[in-house]
Design a protein around this motif. Structure first.
Motif, short mmCIF file in Angstrom:
data_model
loop_
_atom_site.label_atom_id
_atom_site.label_comp_id
_atom_site.label_asym_id
_atom_site.label_seq_id
_atom_site.Cartn_x
_atom_site.Cartn_y
_atom_site.Cartn_z
N ALA A 223 1.03 -1.15 -0.03
CA ALA A 223 -0.44 0.22 0.06
C ALA A 223 0.67 1.38 -0.30
CB ALA A 223 -1.14 -0.06 1.29
N TYR A 224 2.08 0.62 0.90
CA TYR A 224 3.01 2.20 1.04
C TYR A 224 3.56 2.59 -0.76
CZ TYR A 224 3.88 5.94 4.22
OH TYR A 224 3.74 6.65 5.32
N GLU A 225 4.23 1.51 -1.20
CA GLU A 225 4.55 1.87 -2.55
C GLU A 225 3.36 2.07 -3.13
OE1 GLU A 225 8.08 -0.82 -3.09
OE2 GLU A 225 6.27 -2.13 -2.86
N MET A 226 2.42 2.48 -3.55
CA MET A 226 1.84 2.87 -4.58
C MET A 226 1.15 4.20 -4.18
SD MET A 226 -1.43 0.05 -4.40
CE MET A 226 -2.70 0.96 -5.31
N LEU A 227 1.97 4.80 -2.61
CA LEU A 227 1.31 6.58 -2.40
C LEU A 227 2.69 7.24 -3.64
CD1 LEU A 227 1.50 6.29 1.70
CD2 LEU A 227 -0.81 6.65 -0.16
N SER A 228 2.49 8.31 -3.94
CA SER A 228 2.71 8.99 -4.55
C SER A 228 4.88 9.28 -4.02
CB SER A 228 2.21 10.92 -5.08
OG SER A 228 2.10 10.71 -3.79
N SER A 229 5.38 9.29 -4.66
CA SER A 229 6.90 9.98 -4.47
C SER A 229 7.09 10.73 -2.58
CB SER A 229 7.97 10.37 -5.63
OG SER A 229 7.48 8.86 -6.37
N ALA A 283 -0.55 8.65 11.80
CA ALA A 283 -1.88 7.80 11.68
C ALA A 283 -0.57 6.69 11.92
CB ALA A 283 -2.21 7.74 10.41
N PHE A 284 -1.91 6.01 12.46
CA PHE A 284 -1.42 4.22 12.91
C PHE A 284 -1.61 3.49 11.46
CE2 PHE A 284 -1.79 0.75 15.01
CZ PHE A 284 -0.40 0.01 15.66
N ILE A 285 -1.69 2.33 11.63
CA ILE A 285 -1.70 1.80 10.49
C ILE A 285 -1.04 0.07 11.09
CG2 ILE A 285 -2.13 0.93 8.11
CD1 ILE A 285 -0.61 3.56 6.90
N PHE A 286 -2.85 -0.83 10.81
CA PHE A 286 -3.17 -2.05 11.67
C PHE A 286 -3.46 -2.80 10.70
CE2 PHE A 286 -3.28 -5.55 15.43
CZ PHE A 286 -2.59 -5.25 15.37
N PRO A 287 -2.95 -3.54 9.52
CA PRO A 287 -3.82 -4.56 8.47
C PRO A 287 -3.89 -5.99 8.96
CG PRO A 287 -1.77 -4.09 8.07
CD PRO A 287 -1.59 -3.30 9.04
N SER A 288 -3.93 -6.41 10.83
CA SER A 288 -3.48 -8.22 10.93
C SER A 288 -4.83 -8.48 10.50
CB SER A 288 -3.56 -7.71 12.17
OG SER A 288 -3.51 -8.80 13.07
N GLY A 304 -4.53 9.90 20.97
CA GLY A 304 -4.64 11.23 20.09
C GLY A 304 -4.67 10.97 17.38
N THR A 305 -4.33 9.57 17.86
CA THR A 305 -3.89 9.01 16.39
C THR A 305 -5.13 8.29 15.58
OG1 THR A 305 -1.36 9.17 17.10
CG2 THR A 305 -1.95 7.94 16.01
N PRO A 306 -5.32 9.19 14.55
CA PRO A 306 -6.35 7.98 13.43
C PRO A 306 -5.32 6.59 13.08
CG PRO A 306 -6.01 10.26 12.83
CD PRO A 306 -4.52 10.21 14.03
N VAL A 307 -6.64 6.18 13.30
CA VAL A 307 -6.45 4.47 13.15
C VAL A 307 -6.85 4.22 11.78
CG1 VAL A 307 -6.87 2.13 13.75
CG2 VAL A 307 -6.24 3.91 15.70
N ILE A 308 -5.97 3.44 10.83
CA ILE A 308 -5.95 2.57 9.97
C ILE A 308 -5.80 1.66 9.82
CG2 ILE A 308 -5.79 2.57 7.22
CD1 ILE A 308 -5.00 5.74 7.44
N CYS A 309 -6.62 0.25 10.23
CA CYS A 309 -6.74 -1.47 10.08
C CYS A 309 -7.68 -1.82 9.54
CB CYS A 309 -6.83 -0.79 11.75
SG CYS A 309 -8.41 -1.69 11.76
N SER A 310 -7.42 -2.66 8.94
CA SER A 310 -8.20 -4.21 9.03
C SER A 310 -9.65 -4.67 9.04
CB SER A 310 -7.49 -5.13 8.53
OG SER A 310 -7.85 -6.11 9.97
N PRO A 328 -8.22 -6.96 4.62
CA PRO A 328 -6.74 -7.08 5.08
C PRO A 328 -5.47 -7.03 3.75
CG PRO A 328 -8.21 -8.08 6.32
CD PRO A 328 -9.08 -7.87 5.61
N MET A 329 -6.44 -7.70 2.61
CA MET A 329 -5.76 -7.65 1.65
C MET A 329 -5.73 -6.54 0.41
SD MET A 329 -3.91 -10.81 2.39
CE MET A 329 -3.83 -11.50 3.40
N ASP A 330 -7.46 -5.74 0.64
CA ASP A 330 -6.92 -4.88 -0.26
C ASP A 330 -6.26 -3.50 0.09
OD1 ASP A 330 -8.28 -2.69 -1.76
OD2 ASP A 330 -10.56 -2.87 -1.17
N VAL A 331 -5.09 -3.70 -0.93
CA VAL A 331 -4.18 -2.53 -0.93
C VAL A 331 -4.36 -1.64 -1.64
CG1 VAL A 331 -1.81 -2.22 -2.21
CG2 VAL A 331 -2.32 -4.53 -1.75
N GLU A 332 -5.21 -1.26 -1.84
CA GLU A 332 -5.57 -0.44 -2.72
C GLU A 332 -6.51 0.67 -1.69
OE1 GLU A 332 -8.38 1.37 -6.82
OE2 GLU A 332 -8.10 -0.12 -6.58
N ALA A 333 -7.01 -0.11 -1.32
CA ALA A 333 -8.47 0.53 0.12
C ALA A 333 -7.13 1.10 1.42
CB ALA A 333 -8.84 -0.23 0.62
N PHE A 334 -5.96 0.41 1.26
CA PHE A 334 -4.97 1.13 2.60
C PHE A 334 -4.50 2.11 2.25
CE2 PHE A 334 -5.57 -2.94 4.84
CZ PHE A 334 -5.26 -2.73 6.11
#
Length: 380
Positions: A223-229, A283-288, A304-310, A328-334
């Motif tokens: 998911a991170y590799e798909m972000l812009s440079s 943000a905190f990311i947790f794709p478990s 006080g940190t936004p959460v992105i998780c599975s 969990p496997m939706d790379v684009e959504a993350f």
């Protein structure tokens, strides 16, 4: 009045979520007026002092980890160590024995056990073979030895009752909580810790957890590799976690990300630094893929940190409507959610506000109260 033996083998380096649970629960039980005597069983030693996890590994740790992967060693351990524990507590038969990490020694009366998840049964590929071989056999024995079972979430409670056809009235949910160390901190208070790691306040995204297959770190990297440079350069991914197992390919990707400048792998981070890392993260990311509770998402919300998780297993129960949830496997959504938190300040503020409210529903006092309820039921 209750007399209790709390097993504390899980309070050790590296301190995992189960270790944190045992430590925080032990602290609350020490202050509980319904307990007349509380002792701790660590290995084969009984003490009135709650142990504290070491922050560094011992010299023998590497050898120990290798031995844990051996089926022969697991068999020897399984046949001998539980009986030695039984001998260690033979003079405490009027006490309630509580194992916060599944295992109950044979012949233990008034036994209570906490089941955190059933991953060794549903997802055995997420664990070393030696661990699966040991845990599957011992957990079945625990089901027969326990008077009452505890779980961290209703998800696990229902899963446990269904899988083992166990009377659900004998399973009590005692939700976990974040410790008092996790709260929003101002920039000046966290600067020294962030400087030590080469980080800038609100200019990185965070993942914490053991580096192992169940945690699904690969989806996070993809998911991170798909972000812009531009985004990757401005908001690097910070990964904090003990090197677990079957992670050789992941560690190679860590090296690649670090060379390209968008990833920082901190390894195992001392527990006193973690609240500062949580507070400083954008943000905190947790794709478990599988969690019996998912303590880090609660620690993030309390910070006080936004959460992105599975949206898998117990995580929706813990985060409620306060997090952005993806398969969990939706790379684009993350990837989309990362961009959303960075680009949409209104969304970010709503997530912070809702996260505080959700985290406030959990407390170690409530966990201790539900645990005391289980103790009383074990004596009925």
């Amino acid at each position: 009045m209750l007399k209790v033996i709390l097993s504390t083998d899980c309070i050790k380096y590296p301190l995992t979520g189960i270790g944190k649970y045992a430590f925080e629960l032990g602290r609350k039980l020490q202050d509980n007026c319904e307990i007349s005597d509380l002792v701790f069983l660590n290995g084969l030693k009984i003490s009135h002092t709650l142990p504290v996890a070491a922050e560094t590994s011992k010299a023998a740790e590497g050898l120990k980890r290798k031995l844990q992967k051996s089926k022969i060693v697991s068999d020897i351990y399984r046949m001998t160590f539980p009986w030695l524990k039984s001998q260690a507590i033979k003079n405490y038969r009027e006490y309630i024995f509580h194992s916060p990490n599944y295992y109950i020694p044979p012949g233990t009366p008034n036994a209570v056990s906490t089941f955190h998840d059933l991953s060794v049964f549903h997802w055995p590929e997420f664990h070393p073979k030696g661990r699966v071989h040991l845990m599957q056999k011992e957990l079945v024995k625990t089901m027969k030895r326990a008077k009452i079972l505890l779980t961290d979430s209703d998800y696990t409670r229902n899963e446990l009752a269904e899988y083992f056809d166990f009377d659900i009235s004998k399973i009590i949910t005692a939700p976990l909580a974040s410790s008092g160390e996790f709260f929003p901190r101002n920039k000046a208070d966290i600067s020294s810790v962030l400087n030590r790691f080469g980080l800038i306040d609100k200019k990185y995204l965070l993942y914490t957890g053991t580096i192992e297959p169940r945690k699904n770190v690969l989806t996070l990297l993809q998911a991170y590799e798909m972000l812009s440079s531009k985004i990757k350069k401005e908001y690097p991914l910070v990964i904090s976690g003990y090197k677990g197992w079957e992670n050789e390919n992941l560690l190679k990707l860590f090296d690649k990300g670090q060379r390209e400048g968008w990833l920082k792998y901190l390894g195992f981070t001392p527990s006193h630094d973690l609240p500062f890392l949580f507070s400083g993260a954008k943000a905190f990311i947790f794709p478990s893929i599988y969690e019996g509770f998912g303590l880090p998402v609660l620690e993030a919300m309390a910070s006080g940190t936004p959460v992105i998780c599975s949206d898998a297993t117990s995580l929706p129960e813990v985060v409620g409507s306060a997090a952005l949830l993806a398969s969990p496997m939706d790379v684009e959504a993350f990837t989309n959610f990362i961009n959303k938190v960075i680009d949409d300040p209104v969304c970010e503020e709503e997530m912070i506000r809702d996260g505080f409210a959700q985290a406030g529903k959990f407390s170690w006092q409530r966990c201790a109260d539900k645990t005391i309820e289980a103790y009383k039921k074990a004596l009925e």
